[in-house]
Enzyme design. Structure first.
Site, PDB file in Angstrom:
ATOM      1  CB  THR A 150      -0.862   0.026   1.281  1.00  0.00           C
ATOM      2  OG1 THR A 150      -1.676  -1.140   1.280  1.00  0.00           O
ATOM      3  CG2 THR A 150      -1.725   1.268   1.355  1.00  0.00           C
ATOM      4  CB  THR A 201       2.222  -1.091   3.815  1.00  0.00           C
ATOM      5  OG1 THR A 201       2.154  -2.017   2.721  1.00  0.00           O
ATOM      6  CG2 THR A 201       3.667  -0.923   4.231  1.00  0.00           C
TER       7      THR A 201
HETATM    8  N1  ASP Z   1      -2.442  -3.567   3.818  1.00  0.00           N
HETATM    9  C1  ASP Z   1      -2.930  -3.872   2.500  1.00  0.00           C
HETATM   10  C2  ASP Z   1      -4.146  -4.737   2.593  1.00  0.00           C
HETATM   11  O1  ASP Z   1      -4.219  -5.606   3.437  1.00  0.00           O
HETATM   12  C3  ASP Z   1      -1.911  -4.510   1.620  1.00  0.00           C
HETATM   13  C4  ASP Z   1      -0.487  -4.052   1.789  1.00  0.00           C
HETATM   14  O2  ASP Z   1      -0.234  -2.978   2.307  1.00  0.00           O
HETATM   15  O3  ASP Z   1       0.434  -4.762   1.409  1.00  0.00           O
HETATM   16  O4  ASP Z   1      -5.029  -4.575   1.777  1.00  0.00           O
END
Ligand code: ASP
Length: 317
Positions: A150, A201
């Protein structure tokens, strides 16, 4: 003082432009939204916006959020399909007194009614990843895969205002309708101009268990430095998940306080982040955790070149 910090190397170009704008007096809100929108527009970033990887049904469902640290107003969209810049929709929603979090068809209808551009967000390259993954998992069945990341960006402007924004396509091969932490206030992001802001993230299902971003801001309010708050929250959440749940997914965070001091923490091998402040030239750092503490150092040219080659490499189907 001004400052900007973001998760992952992919934020670099957007952060560079917004750092210049913040130094020239631009407001934090516009600076973070523009920086996130730049990541959404770039087709080779496969976990955010245009070019993002699809759900198991082969559709791109996007999540994004925005929070204004002065008013605590926030807006978020979830499972938004085929709208060019989810972060701009989230920003517009933050100005609504009610209905500031919208998902799915309702989010799309609202965005179109407000004049946001429709755009087919699934690229041929993302479909190549999808087809490859389908074949690889034929025998095992589809499962969400760690092709995710993210972009979360915090800005502090010369007028002491702070904002944060996030955007993601979520987990690759997620179920239709799945939400991660990124559009969830307190988990994927939190911002209070009197204290600071944080954004996360990693595996949303785990980050949400710790209300991660709110907890970091809360610890900064109690007197921790951003680095102490980030490290302690990530370590304690990982320990708790291991002992109570039996496993812990990827957890990475960045944060900044109202003085422009920043922190980053991770439980994975390489977590990159980008930062620039009035006293810190624009830098991409590579963070890793060594014994309960996150250490980071600027990446070198070789790392940058390998990154550029990797994101454009042909996909062998
Ligand atoms: N946190 C995000 C999600 O679970 C994905 C990520 O940041 O890698 O959608």
């Amino acid at each position: 003082m001004w400052g900007i910090i973001a998760t992952w190397r992919m934020a670099l170009e957007g952060v560079a432009a917004s750092a210049t704008a913040l130094a020239a007096g631009k407001a934090a809100a516009g600076a973070v939204v523009d920086a996130v929108a730049a990541v959404e527009d770039f087709p080779f970033y496969k976990s955010v916006g245009y070019g993002g990887l699809p759900t198991e049904n082969g559709e791109v469902e996007l999540d994004a959020a925005f929070m204004d640290g002065d008013t605590l107003a926030f807006g978020a969209v979830g499972n938004l399909v085929d709208i060019a810049n989810p972060v701009r929709v989230a920003h517009a929603l933050s100005r609504q007194r009610y209905n500031s979090v919208l998902v799915g068809q309702g989010a799309r209808e609202w965005a179109l009614s407000q004049g946001f551009a429709a755009k087919a967000m699934l690229t041929e390259r993302a479909m190549q990843h999808y087809r490859k993954r389908c074949r690889e998992t034929l025998d095992k069945g589809l499962s969400p895969y760690d092709g995710h990341d993210t972009v979360g960006i915090i800005g502090l402007d010369c007028h002491h205002s702070m904002s944060v924004a996030t955007s993601t396509s979520g987990l690759f091969m997620k179920k239709r309708g799945r939400l991660g932490d990124s559009p969830i206030i307190g988990s994927g992001f939190y911002c209070d101009s009197e204290t600071g802001a944080a954004t996360a993230t990693g595996v949303g299902e785990d980050l949400m268990k710790g209300c991660t971003s709110y907890e970091i801001v809360r610890r900064m309010a109690q007197g921790m430095t951003p680095q102490q708050a980030a490290d302690s929250v990530v370590c304690e959440l990982e320990d708790k998940l291991m002992s109570r749940f039996g496993r812990a997914g990827d957890l990475s965070v960045v944060c900044m306080n109202r003085n422009g001091e920043f922190g980053a923490a991770t439980n994975i091998k390489t977590f990159s982040f980008v930062v620039a402040t009035a006293s810190q030239p624009l830098t991409v750092f590579r963070a890793e955790r060594i014994r309960e503490k996150t250490h980071y150092q600027p990446v070198d040219d070789e790392w940058m070149q390998a990154y550029a080659a990797r994101i454009r490499a042909p996909i062998e189907e």
